[in-house]
Design a protein around this motif. Structure first.
Motif: not given
Length: 245
Positions: A158-165
């Motif tokens: 979830m953290a890395v997807r939020m970062l990419a977004a």
């Protein structure tokens, strides 16, 4: 010498020529991919390294995966012989004997590739949004810094997807763990992020051998010896490569 006696003598010689097998050890760890996880090849990177080194030292082993608290208590009680994935802690020396370091966990920050943010010290990150996994300990300095804008999330995915977004500016994770999960993300997410700066923290990984096992010192000595030999003969590097590291 009668034929039967010669046969018995020959069998005895052959048996003596075989290495004496030591006790079968009960290995334990919690689920922590890519280090320890029953769904991975040979139980994960750490499990593979540890069981291989112990086998070379003469110890067969079985691996069981249980929650962390149960694993640690089980080593203290003597229900398990070896905790595979232990960071050093003085309190844990009351439960078991630590080996030398056999892996290093490096917690690193991750940013978007197109973001110029840099990291030299924590003060530079005050006010920046950083996705953190709930309940995770990163480092004493980071965990206690109240000026950091921490955004709690369920897990690293979830953290890395939020970062990419672009919903947060940074996240952080153990480098091996991050690489493992990034390899399972979509190309869009994987190509959008990168590690930045020096490690926030480094923790050496050890086995912890139960003091309830009367051979704990011998087991640790054999393990340390074989880890050194594995590094020298290239078999350690081969295991790292086999697990994608």
């Amino acid at each position: 010498m009668p034929r039967l006696s010669r046969a018995v003598a020959l069998i005895a010689v052959l048996l003596l020529a075989q290495p004496v097998l030591a006790q079968r050890l009960r290995l334990v760890a919690d689920g922590w991919p890519p280090f320890t996880d029953v769904t991975l090849v040979n139980g994960g990177l750490a499990t593979d390294i540890v069981s291989t080194a112990l086998a070379r030292a003469g110890y067969a082993s079985d691996f069981e995966q249980v929650p962390w608290a149960r694993a640690l208590k089980g080593v203290g009680d003597g229900r398990y012989d070896v905790l595979i994935n232990a960071w050093y802690d003085d309190a844990r020396t009351q439960l078991g004997e630590f080996s030398a370091q056999y892996l290093v966990n490096r917690v690193r920050f991750i940013k978007r590739r197109d973001d110029p943010v840099d990291y030299q010290d924590l003060q530079q990150l005050h006010g920046e949004s950083i996705a953190v996994v709930r309940g995770y300990a990163y480092s004493a300095a980071f965990d206690q810094d109240a000026l950091l804008q921490k955004v709690p999330v369920h897990d690293f995915a979830m953290a890395v997807r939020m970062l990419a977004a672009k919903r947060v500016r940074l996240t952080l994770e153990d480098e091996f763990v991050a690489r493992y999960y990034l390899a399972r993300e979509s190309p869009r997410v994987r190509s959008a992020v990168e590690f930045v700066g020096e490690p926030l923290s480094e923790n050496s990984l050890h086995i912890l051998v139960s003091l309830k096992n009367p051979e704990h010192a011998q087991i640790v000595a054999g393990f340390d010896r074989e880890i050194a030999r594995m590094k020298a003969d290239g078999s350690y590097a081969k295991l790292m490569k086999a697990h994608g590291m």
